[in-house]
Design an enzyme around this catalytic site. Structure first.
Site, PDB file in Angstrom:
ATOM      1  N   HIS B 216     -22.951 101.723 -32.833  1.00  0.00           N
ATOM      2  CA  HIS B 216     -24.168 100.413 -33.446  1.00  0.00           C
ATOM      3  C   HIS B 216     -25.629 100.997 -32.537  1.00  0.00           C
ATOM      4  O   HIS B 216     -26.656  99.615 -33.168  1.00  0.00           O
ATOM      5  CB  HIS B 216     -23.405  99.846 -32.080  1.00  0.00           C
ATOM      6  N   SER B 220     -23.051  99.637 -39.077  1.00  0.00           N
ATOM      7  CA  SER B 220     -22.352  99.819 -40.439  1.00  0.00           C
ATOM      8  C   SER B 220     -22.615 100.411 -41.379  1.00  0.00           C
ATOM      9  O   SER B 220     -23.181 100.019 -42.405  1.00  0.00           O
ATOM     10  CB  SER B 220     -21.705  99.161 -40.561  1.00  0.00           C
ATOM     11  N   LYS B 244     -12.750  87.538 -39.981  1.00  0.00           N
ATOM     12  CA  LYS B 244     -12.870  88.194 -41.011  1.00  0.00           C
ATOM     13  C   LYS B 244     -11.267  89.386 -40.430  1.00  0.00           C
ATOM     14  O   LYS B 244      -9.733  89.968 -41.050  1.00  0.00           O
ATOM     15  CB  LYS B 244     -13.464  88.803 -42.007  1.00  0.00           C
ATOM     16  N   ASP B 245     -11.322  89.872 -39.007  1.00  0.00           N
ATOM     17  CA  ASP B 245     -10.946  91.179 -38.579  1.00  0.00           C
ATOM     18  C   ASP B 245      -9.490  90.333 -38.384  1.00  0.00           C
ATOM     19  O   ASP B 245      -8.257  90.954 -37.468  1.00  0.00           O
ATOM     20  CB  ASP B 245     -11.537  91.757 -37.927  1.00  0.00           C
ATOM     21  N   GLU B 288       7.013 114.737 -37.780  1.00  0.00           N
ATOM     22  CA  GLU B 288       7.054 112.552 -37.908  1.00  0.00           C
ATOM     23  C   GLU B 288       5.959 113.159 -38.608  1.00  0.00           C
ATOM     24  O   GLU B 288       5.028 114.017 -39.838  1.00  0.00           O
ATOM     25  CB  GLU B 288       5.592 112.393 -36.525  1.00  0.00           C
TER      26      GLU B 288
END
Lengths: 187, 662
Positions: B216, B220, B244-245, B288
């Protein structure tokens, strides 16, 4: 809420606000339902598990208990009082008038017919969960000769009914049955 | 300067709080009006998805911890207790277990996004480095979590990973002893791993907070990789990116729910359904899937210390990536050569993972060395030089005036995801020396809509009681569980009462036995493992509670073994007391043929052929291993339909909200 977002249409042509409001409502409601749907199994997992619910019953052999004595057995993690009452104790319990009782209940309703000398109780004071004294003949048994709770002085009679003190109700009777004259099965 | 914050909220309660503790102002600034580049593609969902996963992992983990016992004697059983007895325990556990894989999936995609669009470059170097630390913390957390179920893979995974530190000279063995709290992986190890596994996610939350705080400050990055030039380039975070998220989250949760409800053990290892045994390492030991690439690097190096160093370096070098990449242009869209090489590099990473899943023999050794070589060469040689030599394409003026459309990037992204999924698909380790092909049978419980055939399972229980139970225990089942295959309560009582079970001590303090109750565990045929071995020619008959899960392709495996007895070929030298079986690894099995035509008599008149008997007992064992399976699949269908509906609603809303911007 619905309208605060509409104002963000910076280019000045709000696209069908009513349809958007409807969609916002629908999305919000379905998200809330999703949250509840996630919370439900988590909270539910804190309830007793199947193995706890399936805790087996307990059998108690009554033969070794002499009149006037009592024993404590554990059932579902709780103390169960099994007391072999003397004839005088039975009589005192049966003769009590409902008007004398804080939580009126007859002695017959708290024992099994034909087995009135046996008193089976969940040994947890109905006030705040302490275990009352009185199983051993040497214990303090209170004014009514039953049980006496050392925490806050609740007194129970020989039928386990509350007579004096802060406890609101009688000692509970667990589900049990006589398998034979000298054997009971609790639970 | 002391003094109240000047809050602009109209609501008096919010205003009162906000004046004293301006959290509402902060939220409004950071998540409400926060100016965000308006050209994000769906790759920018993955940070939020990782956050959602972290929260769900912490929440499910806390509820699991309420029922888990971090003790070597109890751990495995307590996990079965969670799966079988705790309300929704199987759901919470499978969400958590698959959540680890989901977490790595979204994080790896999130990292790829950063690599492709150059999000690690100035001024976001620290943001990137915090991300690398998050990855390391995630790995430590995932590793320690994998130890907790205390199965074979847990135990041997813990042994192998902690032994990595023994490679360091002088201090190595001391570090390992310190990690173990003893001289092997044992109870102290499990205890501390549990404590740390509970702690680490909260450390993660702290670092994630710093990661977001740094984001922040710098703002971005975006698919064009150019700086925001004017307010026209941005939209407020809410509602444009919250919605959108949300769309991405619905789709993501659908995939997660799909794994949980329809293939909960697809990404796991069958060996972990066998309790930890410090005296026997499983034949195939692989980590894994999310650790396979590092495992591939480790095994590509023939020297122990160097292998361990290379493995750690493969991640630690990422910390230096912002300086290793000398190009000033961020987005791969404008770097024609880098754009190809970043895919090549990611392919080598996936390739290393595939190598890690195979035994280090033949071609896999050569491939893993090639891949490992390029992995490091890309970071240490290619990136520094490429930045100087490559001629980038002209950058667009601004985000609002881009010269290229995003369509190409989108198709590249889709291709990358498909390739990654295919890569994961091919990770399934195939490395038996001699491939035994198990004939596939049709099972009532197979597939999305399959349910356990209860009549068959009841007949299977009859076979278990009359035949298998003479040697095999099923100690994770209780008689009460038989209600799950439709046995009536009265019958369950009778079945339980027919066996004698230990009932603690009598009043004289002596061990007491009596008729069983529905609450009792299935009685074991032998007092303990030693007795079981002694009476069975030295071979321990395994517990059958989880048998169908504890073998690769379990149902077909057990069926094949039961029907695979035959006369040994004359060429084969059989050892004493061993029996020939077509489908048993090595073809020599200690168990004599248990089922034959007419072995049991069915009350319901079903023909008692060997095929039918084997089928019934496998159906019973499949139910026994996964008693929740029918409920799980039915829940899955409903959850996925619901999330699908929610995805449609949020997508429609997203289009409405974005209509003005597009």
């Amino acid at each position: 809420m619905a309208h605060s977002t509409a104002s963000t249409d910076t280019h000045g042509h709000p696209a069908d606000p009513s349809k958007r409001d409807m969609l916002e409502l629908l999305a919000g409601a379905s998200a809330a339902l999703l949250g509840a749907g996630i919370a439900w199994p988590l909270v539910s997992s804190m309830n007793p598990a199947k193995d706890v619910l399936a805790l087996s019953s307990v059998e108690v052999d009554l033969a070794p208990i002499a009149a006037g004595q009592g024993i404590v057995v554990s059932w579902q993690g709780k103390p169960i009082f099994v007391r072999h009452r003397t004839p005088e104790e039975v009589k005192a319990a049966q003769d009590a008038k409902p008007s004398e009782l804080n939580d009126p209940q007859s002695d017959a309703a708290r024992t099994k017919p034909g087995h009135e000398t046996w008193m089976v109780l969940i040994g947890i004071c109905t006030h705040l969960g302490c275990i009352p004294l009185g199983n051993k003949a040497t214990d303090v048994r209170g004014e009514w000769g039953g049980w006496f709770c050392p925490c806050h002085g609740s007194q129970y009679d020989t039928s386990g009914r509350i007579r004096k003190g802060p406890a609101p109700t009688n000692l509970a009777v667990p589900p049990y049955a006589f398998e034979s004259d000298s054997k009971i099965k609790i639970g | 300067m002391a003094g109240l914050h000047k809050s602009e909220f109209a609501n008096p309660v919010i205003n009162w709080v906000d004046s004293r503790l301006p959290i509402f102002t902060m939220m409004q600034k950071e998540y409400g009006v926060f100016p965000t580049p308006k050209n994000f593609n769906y790759f920018w969902n993955f940070g939020a998805l990782a956050m959602v996963t972290l929260v769900l992992m912490i929440v499910t983990g806390i509820f699991l911890a309420m029922n888990y016992q971090p003790n070597t004697e109890l751990a495995f059983g307590s996990v079965q207790h969670i799966m079988r007895d705790v309300n929704f325990g199987w759901l919470i556990r499978y969400v958590h277990q698959n959540g680890a894989s989901m977490f790595f999936m979204v994080t790896y995609i999130h990292i790829f996004r950063g690599l492709y669009y150059g999000s690690y470059k100035a001024p976001r170097e620290l943001l990137w480095m915090l991300g690398v630390i998050i990855l390391l913390l995630m790995m430590a957390t995932a590793f320690m979590g994998y130890v907790l179920p205390w199965g074979q893979m847990s135990y041997w995974g813990a042994t192998v990973i902690t032994n990595l530190f023994s490679a360091f000279p002088v201090v190595g063995p001391k570090i390992v002893t310190l990690l173990w709290g003893g001289f092997s992986v044992d109870n102290p190890t499990l205890n501390r791993f549990f404590a740390l596994h509970y702690l680490m996610p909260f450390v993660l939350v702290g670092v994630v907070f710093l990661h977001v705080a740094a984001l922040h400050i710098t703002g971005s990055n975006n698919p064009l990789g150019i700086d925001v030039k004017s307010p026209q380039d941005t939209v407020p975070f809410h509602p444009f990116y919250t919605i959108k998220d949300s769309v991405g989250m619905c789709v993501f949760l659908m995939i997660w729910a799909g794994f949980v409800c329809f293939a909960p053990n697809l990404l796991g290892d069958a060996n972990n359904f066998i309790p930890a045994n410090p005296l026997q390492t499983p034949a195939d030991i692989v980590p894994e899937w999310y650790f396979l690439p590092y495992y591939g690097i480790l095994r590509s190096v023939p020297n122990k210390l160097l292998g361990v160093c290379m493995m750690f370096a493969s991640i630690l070098l990422l910390l230096a990536l912002p300086w290793l990449d000398t190009s000033k242009v961020r987005s791969a869209r404008f770097r024609p050569i880098f754009r190809i090489l970043v895919f090549v590099w990611c392919a080598t990473f996936v390739g290393l993972g595939i190598c890690g899943a195979h035994k280090p023999e033949g071609i896999w050794v050569i491939l893993s060395r090639l891949f490992a070589f390029y992995y490091f060469a890309h970071l240490l040689v290619v990136l520094p030089i490429l930045g100087k030599l490559e001629r980038p394409l002209p950058l667009p003026e601004s985000i609002s005036n881009p010269v290229v459309r995003a369509a190409l990037a989108r198709s590249v992204a889709v291709a990358a995801i498909v390739a990654a999924l295919l890569g994961v698909q091919s990770l399934s380790p195939a490395h038996a020396e001699e491939e035994i092909v198990l004939p596939a049978q049709k099972w009532s419980f197979a597939g999305v809509f399959g349910t356990v055939d209860l009549a068959s399972a009841q007949r299977g229980f009859q076979i278990y009681s009359e035949v298998c139970a003479n040697c095999h225990s099923m100690k994770y089942l209780h008689y009460r569980d038989l209600a799950g295959i439709g046995v009536e309560p009265g019958q369950i009582k009778a079945i339980a009462a027919a066996v004698t079970v230990p009932q603690g001590t009598n009043d004289e303090g002596e061990a007491k036995e009596g008729p069983g109750t529905p609450a009792d565990q299935f009685r074991s045929p032998f007092a303990n493992d030693k007795q079981a071995r002694a009476r069975n020619n030295g071979a321990l008959p395994p517990d059958l509670s989880l048998m169908v899960n504890a073998r690769e392709d379990g149902a077909n495996h057990v069926y094949a073994i039961l029907t695979g007895y035959a006369d040994a070929p004359s060429t084969m030298k059989m050892q004493d007391g061993m029996n020939y079986n077509k489908y048993f690894p090595g073809h020599q099995i200690a168990m004599p043929q248990p089922l034959r035509d007419g072995q049991v008599t069915y009350a319901d008149g079903t023909p008692n052929t060997l095929d039918q008997e084997a089928r019934d007992v496998v159906t019973f064992l499949s139910w026994a291993a996964n008693p929740e399976q029918t409920e799980r699949k039915q829940l899955g269908i409903r959850v996925i339909l619901y999330l699908g509906f929610m995805a449609c609603v949020t997508y429609a809303l997203k289009r409405k909200i974005w209509a003005a911007v597009h």
